[in-house]
Design an enzyme around this catalytic site. Structure first.
Site, PDB file in Angstrom:
ATOM      1  N   VAL A 729       0.752  -1.246  -0.229  1.00 22.50           N
ATOM      2  CA  VAL A 729      -0.029  -0.012   0.005  1.00 22.50           C
ATOM      3  C   VAL A 729       0.859   1.239   0.235  1.00 22.50           C
ATOM      4  O   VAL A 729       0.595   1.983  -0.798  1.00 22.50           O
ATOM      5  CB  VAL A 729      -1.002  -0.076   1.480  1.00 22.50           C
ATOM      6  CG1 VAL A 729      -1.351   1.531   1.498  1.00 22.50           C
ATOM      7  CG2 VAL A 729      -2.243  -1.002   0.889  1.00 22.50           C
ATOM      8  N   GLU A 731       3.792   2.627  -0.805  1.00 18.67           N
ATOM      9  CA  GLU A 731       4.411   3.408  -1.791  1.00 18.67           C
ATOM     10  C   GLU A 731       3.631   3.223  -3.254  1.00 18.67           C
ATOM     11  O   GLU A 731       3.945   3.749  -4.282  1.00 18.67           O
ATOM     12  CB  GLU A 731       5.746   2.691  -2.199  1.00 18.67           C
ATOM     13  CG  GLU A 731       6.562   3.068  -0.945  1.00 18.67           C
ATOM     14  CD  GLU A 731       7.842   1.728  -0.937  1.00 18.67           C
ATOM     15  OE1 GLU A 731       7.690   0.842  -0.686  1.00 18.67           O
ATOM     16  OE2 GLU A 731       8.989   2.506  -1.428  1.00 18.67           O
TER      17      GLU A 731
HETATM   18  N1  MCN Z   1      -2.474  -0.755   4.917  1.00 22.68           N
HETATM   19  C1  MCN Z   1      -3.693  -1.465   4.867  1.00 22.68           C
HETATM   20  N2  MCN Z   1      -3.844  -2.604   4.106  1.00 22.68           N
HETATM   21  C2  MCN Z   1      -2.945  -3.564   3.636  1.00 22.68           C
HETATM   22  C3  MCN Z   1      -1.657  -2.921   3.526  1.00 22.68           C
HETATM   23  C4  MCN Z   1      -1.324  -1.450   4.360  1.00 22.68           C
HETATM   24  O1  MCN Z   1      -4.964  -1.002   5.332  1.00 22.68           O
HETATM   25  N3  MCN Z   1      -3.048  -4.424   2.830  1.00 22.68           N
HETATM   26  C5  MCN Z   1      -2.296   0.281   5.560  1.00 22.68           C
HETATM   27  C6  MCN Z   1      -1.890   0.256   6.933  1.00 22.68           C
HETATM   28  O2  MCN Z   1      -2.583   1.236   7.453  1.00 22.68           O
HETATM   29  C7  MCN Z   1      -0.435   0.359   6.900  1.00 22.68           C
HETATM   30  C8  MCN Z   1      -0.254   1.329   5.659  1.00 22.68           C
HETATM   31  O3  MCN Z   1      -1.058   0.848   4.769  1.00 22.68           O
HETATM   32  O4  MCN Z   1       0.101   0.760   8.144  1.00 22.68           O
HETATM   33  C9  MCN Z   1       1.248   0.977   5.113  1.00 22.68           C
HETATM   34  O5  MCN Z   1       1.562  -0.316   4.846  1.00 22.68           O
HETATM   35  P1  MCN Z   1       2.724  -0.922   3.860  1.00 22.68           P
HETATM   36  O6  MCN Z   1       2.075  -0.871   2.707  1.00 22.68           O
HETATM   37  O7  MCN Z   1       2.792  -2.249   4.491  1.00 22.68           O
HETATM   38  O8  MCN Z   1       3.680   0.121   4.164  1.00 22.68           O
HETATM   39  P2  MCN Z   1       4.860  -0.107   5.429  1.00 22.68           P
HETATM   40  O9  MCN Z   1       4.163  -0.156   6.730  1.00 22.68           O
HETATM   41  O10 MCN Z   1       6.063  -1.099   4.905  1.00 22.68           O
HETATM   42  O11 MCN Z   1       5.593   1.622   5.434  1.00 22.68           O
HETATM   43  C10 MCN Z   1       6.363   1.887   4.751  1.00 22.68           C
HETATM   44  C11 MCN Z   1       5.985   2.456   3.267  1.00 22.68           C
HETATM   45  C12 MCN Z   1       7.117   3.104   2.768  1.00 22.68           C
HETATM   46  S1  MCN Z   1       8.167   2.036   2.163  1.00 22.68           S
HETATM   47  C13 MCN Z   1       7.295   4.416   2.800  1.00 22.68           C
HETATM   48  S2  MCN Z   1       8.610   5.206   1.493  1.00 22.68           S
HETATM   49  C14 MCN Z   1       6.335   5.483   2.921  1.00 22.68           C
HETATM   50  C15 MCN Z   1       4.882   4.962   3.206  1.00 22.68           C
HETATM   51  O12 MCN Z   1       4.939   3.474   3.577  1.00 22.68           O
HETATM   52  N4  MCN Z   1       6.772   6.429   3.864  1.00 22.68           N
HETATM   53  C16 MCN Z   1       5.746   6.999   4.527  1.00 22.68           C
HETATM   54  N5  MCN Z   1       3.980   5.700   3.688  1.00 22.68           N
HETATM   55  C17 MCN Z   1       4.388   6.748   4.451  1.00 22.68           C
HETATM   56  N6  MCN Z   1       3.493   7.291   5.189  1.00 22.68           N
HETATM   57  C18 MCN Z   1       3.975   8.388   5.830  1.00 22.68           C
HETATM   58  N7  MCN Z   1       2.773   8.948   6.653  1.00 22.68           N
HETATM   59  N8  MCN Z   1       4.971   8.677   6.353  1.00 22.68           N
HETATM   60  C19 MCN Z   1       6.165   8.150   5.749  1.00 22.68           C
HETATM   61  O13 MCN Z   1       7.201   8.575   5.688  1.00 22.68           O
HETATM   62 MO1  MOS Z   2      10.127   3.129   1.581  1.00 17.75          MO
HETATM   63  S1  MOS Z   2      11.524   4.303   0.026  1.00 17.75           S
HETATM   64  O1  MOS Z   2      10.751   1.589   0.772  1.00 17.75           O
HETATM   65  O2  MOS Z   2      11.299   3.349   2.961  1.00 17.75           O
END
Ligand code: MCN
Ligand code: MOS
Length: 764
Positions: A729, A731
């Site tokens: 989600v 990125e």
């Molecule tokens: N989520 C969901 N259902 C899913 C997957 C995710 O509802 N199937 C929602 C959840 O609320 C989850 C959020 O989306 O907490 C993000 O999930 P995910 O895609 O797994 O991403 P990560 O938790 O690994 O977060 C890292 C990602 C990255 S790599 C970057 S870069 C980025 C991003 O998230 N940086 C962010 N979003 C950001 N959002 C904020 N506010 N700040 C950052 O620095």
């Molecule tokens: Mo996100 S750029 O993979 O922390």
């Protein structure tokens, strides 16, 4: 109101629905808005000294001498540090496992490779004293020629990155035979991560061999290992504390040179040291997305079937350190391309080492490909959406695997419908509102699903409430909330009864919150752990001699915080624990692959990227997808571009919390608007200085730049992708926004802008 918000409203009313999947508001929200959330530099550490950095004012050369005398004599100063007197650390592999050169590591440059590189630091009793003394450090340089960016011809062509070579079929023959061919070059400028909370840390040595670091972190276990390696400590002797993070977008995955400076100063002085990186310094403390350049050649038959794709990409990297912005990643998997070749080069210049910035590789990759697809549609006199539909692949051509799920055709239908795409007049400059030219553009985005193992602990407490513990982090994404929902779901308790503790390397281990992997893998780990805790609770109810439910049933369930027989006899969780004399049920589980391993081997899964599954070992190809439909209004006289409407349809599988996922999608789209129209690190060609290293001149999208955004989820649970059916989600939604805007600008004006950002200068 977006479709997701509408569903969010409905969901809020649907009491009794299982907690996972409900649009709960952020669990950390009240603490944040009421100022109770403690960020790294606010941690109450007694007796801190303050450290201020001194940076190189030349872009390349050698430090000839440093005069520390005046600074040392300045009031309040405890230490002036440079390469000459600093503790030497051991070298550490970077985020990607690359071992640096040399026997020892110092964060201070003797040979300068980029403007703004750390040369010295001053530690004093107060911030003001440190800042004043930092100005008194006099440095003499021997200048060398600066190659500021790859726009400088002396940078040359760089060197190939063979690991990025891809190809199949016979591209040259297919292109020679193709009746329609387009070939163009697309460029993106240097872009910088600008989280609201700049970098900084408090380093505190509790003993000679025990270090606590309060630093915003996307990966506390990885950072703990990094500090441990630097100082030759056991992993357990370093503690990283990062409960709240004001954004990172990729920049907070590992300790940076200034992190070493604070820890060194604290060690040498035997006092805790606080170091706040200023906003201008963030532009050289961390590299951000490098400048990219890619040439795409697409050949098609007259009906629009793609016959061949040739791709050559390049990105700027640092003089001696390597960062690859993988420009061929979307290119190779998005369409049914029978003949493909992709090559990549890196071009060393005098810059800080570039780094990960939201959807590294994927984002600029899609910019090239999706602009090129629009140009191909134009050459074919075809609707760009039709062209994409026609070339939709039934499997992943890059690896021959079936998709775990790919609902892009549904996204096309739903997005086009909501946007009104069918009303589009294909001819450029054909739609207007007074002096405003209106353009409608679309483009596709995608992000892979990655997964790594994790651990979690679940504790059912005497009062019936639940605690979830993990070293995973929440940088504004929603981890706190979705993990509470997950535990509530598995345990049969209301989400409000679950407290989640994150962001401390003392807690059970987790991998990096990067690559949009954290939600899926942590939801999986917590679900597994919470189910085990529930089983233990049920076993207690069935089997403990003191249980009020003993011998009442063969099975029990847990619902609404009560343990129940099939006939509906129930006791509260707290009551059952009290009756059986238990103060807590505590369960820890992990999602490591089966097998015995040493502590050291286990730790590697959480402190390096070695355990990250990118798909090579899987039978399916796992990706999220989205389609963006965007309207721009271009002022005919002034060339100003406004994004006036965005509709995005996204397939990220199952959403654990649609409200938070919606906010992630919108955040990505807002960032994509900034990328298309505003963001550009301007580099002085004479000395490699970033001229706009502040938030007044480095422009990111603000409210005034952002119209109403409608996001529509078309995802369905994808259990082939992840255990609980979600896909990536965080990125996803930034990918494809910039090309959709560039394509809309072309449709509005008839001008094809192939270099970002699209400014009024480029249009008039
Ligand atoms: N989520 C969901 N259902 C899913 C997957 C995710 O509802 N199937 C929602 C959840 O609320 C989850 C959020 O989306 O907490 C993000 O999930 P995910 O895609 O797994 O991403 P990560 O938790 O690994 O977060 C890292 C990602 C990255 S790599 C970057 S870069 C980025 C991003 O998230 N940086 C962010 N979003 C950001 N959002 C904020 N506010 N700040 C950052 O620095
Ligand atoms: Mo996100 S750029 O993979 O922390």
């Amino acid at each position: 109101m977006s479709a997701l918000e509408r569903r969010a409203k409905q969901g809020d009313a649907s009491d009794g629905a299982s907690p996972l999947g409900r649009p709960l508001s952020r669990a950390d929200g009240p603490d944040k808005v009421q100022g109770r959330a403690t960020y790294a530099l606010e941690q109450p550490v007694a007796g801190v000294l303050h450290c201020v950095l001194v940076q190189s004012t030349v872009g390349a050369g050698r430090v000839v001498s440093i005069d520390r005398n005046a600074a040392e004599a300045s009031p309040g100063v405890r230490l002036v540090l440079d390469a000459g007197n600093s503790l030497r650390l051991r070298p550490v592999s970077d985020f990607y496992g690359n071992k640096p050169e040399g026997e020892t590591y110092t964060p201070f440059a003797e040979v300068v490779e980029h403007n703004g590189e750390l040369v010295a630091a001053v530690v004093a009793d107060t911030l003001e004293e440190a800042r004043a003394a930092a100005r008194l450090v006099t440095i003499t340089y021997e200048d060398a020629a600066v190659i500021a960016s790859f726009a400088d011809a002396r940078a040359g062509e760089g060197r190939p990155v063979e690991a990025q070579d891809k190809g199949w079929g016979d591209v040259d023959a297919a292109l020679a035979a193709a009746p329609v061919v387009i070939s163009q070059t697309y460029e993106t400028p240097r872009e910088y991560n600008t989280p609201i909370e700049p970098h900084g840390l408090v380093a505190h040595w509790e003993a000679d061999d025990r270090l606590t670091v309060y630093e915003p972190s996307q990966w506390v276990d990885g950072m703990a290992q990094h500090f441990a390696d630097w100082f030759g400590l056991a992993f357990e002797n370093v503690r990283i504390v990062s409960p709240f993070i004001g954004g990172g977008f990729g920049s907070k995955g590992q300790p940076l040179p200034h992190s070493a400076v604070a820890a060194i100063a604290a060690k040498m002085l035997g006092r805790p040291v606080k170091l706040a990186v200023t906003r201008p310094q963030t532009f050289t403390a961390y590299g951000g997305r490098p400048g990219t350049r890619q040439t795409l050649t697409l050949g098609a038959d007259r009906d629009g079937r793609i016959l061949a794709l040739d791709h050559e990409g390049a990105n700027e990297t640092a003089a001696t350190k390597t960062f690859v912005e993988t420009l061929g990643v979307v290119t190779s998997m998005m369409y049914a391309v029978p003949n493909l070749r992709s090559r990549h080069r890196i071009v060393p210049v005098n810059t800080v080492t570039p780094g990960a910035f939201r959807a590294p590789g994927k984002n600029p990759s899609a910019f090239g490909l999706e602009c090129a697809m629009d140009e191909l549609a134009e050459a074919l006199a075809m609707d760009p959406l039709e062209l994409r539909r026609l070339n939709e692949p039934d499997h992943d051509f890059e690896n021959g695997k079936p998709w775990s799920s790919r609902r892009l055709l549904q996204a096309y239908d739903v997005g086009a419908q909501a946007f009104g795409w069918a009303r589009r007049n294909r001819t450029p400059r054909s739609m207007r509102d007074g002096r405003q030219l209106i353009g409608w553009g679309m483009a596709v985005g995608t992000h892979p699903v990655y997964s790594s193992p994790a651990e979690a602990m679940v504790r059912i407490l005497a009062d019936g409430s639940v605690e979830v513990l993990s070293s995973a982090i929440d940088m504004g994404t929603g981890t706190y909330t979705i993990l509470a929902q997950t535990a509530a779901d598995a345990l049969g308790v209301p989400a409000e009864r679950v407290t989640v503790r994150l962001g401390d390397s003392r807690l059970p281990r987790a991998p990096v919150a990067g690559g949009s992997q954290l939600a899926n893998l942590m939801v999986g780990a917590v679900h597994k752990t919470a189910l085990a805790a529930r089983d233990e609770l049920i076993a207690l109810g069935l089997g403990d001699p003191a249980s009020p439910l003993r011998d009442r049933a063969n099975t029990l369930s847990v619902e609404g915080g009560r343990v129940m027989t099939p006939r509906g006899e129930a006791v509260g969780i707290a009551e059952l624990l009290a009756a059986t004399g238990r103060s807590v049920i505590e369960v820890k589980r992990d999602t490591l692959p089966e097998g015995e391993r040493s502590d050291e081997e286990r730790r590697k899964f959480f402190t390096t990227m070695a355990g990250m599954e990118r798909g090579a070992n899987l039978p399916v190809s796992r990706h999220s997808f989205c389609a963006h439909f965007i309207e721009v209004r271009v002022d005919e006289d002034f060339g100003t571009v406004r994004v006036s409407r965005v509709v995005s349809a996204l397939d990220a599988g199952r959403l654990y919390n649609p409200k938070l996922a919606d906010s992630q999608f919108k955040g990505g789209i807002v960032m994509g608007i900034g990328m298309a129209l505003l963001e550009e690190g301007v580099v002085d060609p004479r000395n490699g200085r970033i001229l706009n290293a502040n938030l007044a001149d480095y422009r990111i999208a603000t409210n005034a730049d952002v119209p109403a955004i409608e996001t529509i989820s078309v995802g369905e649970p994808d259990y082939a992708a992840t255990p609980l059916g979600g896909k990536a989600v965080g990125e996803l939604a930034i990918v494809g926004v910039a090309p959709a805007i560039a394509n809309a600008v072309y449709h509005a004006t008839g001008k094809r802008i192939r270099r970002l950002p699209i400014t009024l200068e480029s249009l008039v």
